[in-house]
Scaffold this motif. Structure first.
Motif, PDB file in Angstrom:
ATOM      1  N   VAL A  47      57.575  65.026  -0.156  1.00  0.00           N
ATOM      2  CA  VAL A  47      56.256  65.222  -0.750  1.00  0.00           C
ATOM      3  C   VAL A  47      56.318  64.776  -2.207  1.00  0.00           C
ATOM      4  O   VAL A  47      57.221  65.170  -2.951  1.00  0.00           O
TER       5      VAL A  47
ATOM      6  N   VAL B   2      51.794  73.955  -1.323  1.00  0.00           N
ATOM      7  CA  VAL B   2      52.193  73.173  -0.153  1.00  0.00           C
ATOM      8  C   VAL B   2      52.671  74.101   0.965  1.00  0.00           C
ATOM      9  O   VAL B   2      52.298  73.928   2.126  1.00  0.00           O
TER      10      VAL B   2
ATOM     11  N   ARG C 162      50.341  65.619   7.171  1.00  0.00           N
ATOM     12  CA  ARG C 162      49.789  64.866   6.040  1.00  0.00           C
ATOM     13  C   ARG C 162      48.496  65.512   5.531  1.00  0.00           C
ATOM     14  O   ARG C 162      48.305  65.674   4.332  1.00  0.00           O
TER      15      ARG C 162
ATOM     16  N   VAL D 197      49.301  68.726   3.573  1.00  0.00           N
ATOM     17  CA  VAL D 197      49.876  68.439   2.255  1.00  0.00           C
ATOM     18  C   VAL D 197      48.790  67.921   1.316  1.00  0.00           C
ATOM     19  O   VAL D 197      48.714  68.331   0.148  1.00  0.00           O
TER      20      VAL D 197
ATOM     21  N   TYR E 189      48.675  67.110  -2.761  1.00  0.00           N
ATOM     22  CA  TYR E 189      49.880  66.291  -2.904  1.00  0.00           C
ATOM     23  C   TYR E 189      49.894  65.205  -1.842  1.00  0.00           C
ATOM     24  O   TYR E 189      48.975  65.106  -1.042  1.00  0.00           O
ATOM     25  N   GLU E 190      50.951  64.409  -1.820  1.00  0.00           N
ATOM     26  CA  GLU E 190      51.018  63.267  -0.918  1.00  0.00           C
ATOM     27  C   GLU E 190      52.370  63.229  -0.206  1.00  0.00           C
ATOM     28  O   GLU E 190      53.404  63.443  -0.830  1.00  0.00           O
ATOM     29  N   VAL E 191      52.323  62.939   1.094  1.00  0.00           N
ATOM     30  CA  VAL E 191      53.551  62.726   1.852  1.00  0.00           C
ATOM     31  C   VAL E 191      53.982  61.285   1.608  1.00  0.00           C
ATOM     32  O   VAL E 191      53.187  60.363   1.756  1.00  0.00           O
TER      33      VAL E 191
END
Length: 66
Positions: A6, A18, A54, A57, A62-64
């Motif tokens: 992440v 998260v 995904r 998250v 946030y970003e995978v």
């Protein structure tokens, strides 16, 4: 167990956001996050679609990593 990276987590609050989103997914037993590396271990009792991970998250902000 599913492991993924992440991007953007910088503090314990990030980890909490998260973790909360991932724990809300059906079938998730445990979430372990290493803040230093951004690696997440997701323990489940059934397969979970990558798109669901995904989305969770991203809901936390946030970003995978691809």
């Amino acid at each position: 167990m599913t492991t993924f990276h992440v991007l953007g987590m910088t503090c314990a609050h990030c980890v909490g956001f998260v973790t909360e989103e991932l724990e809300a997914l059906p079938g998730v037993d445990a979430v372990t996050i290493d803040l230093a590396t951004g690696m997440v271990d997701l323990t489940t009792d059934r397969p979970i679609e990558p798109a669901a991970i995904r989305t969770a998250v991203e809901a936390a902000g946030y970003e995978v990593a691809s």
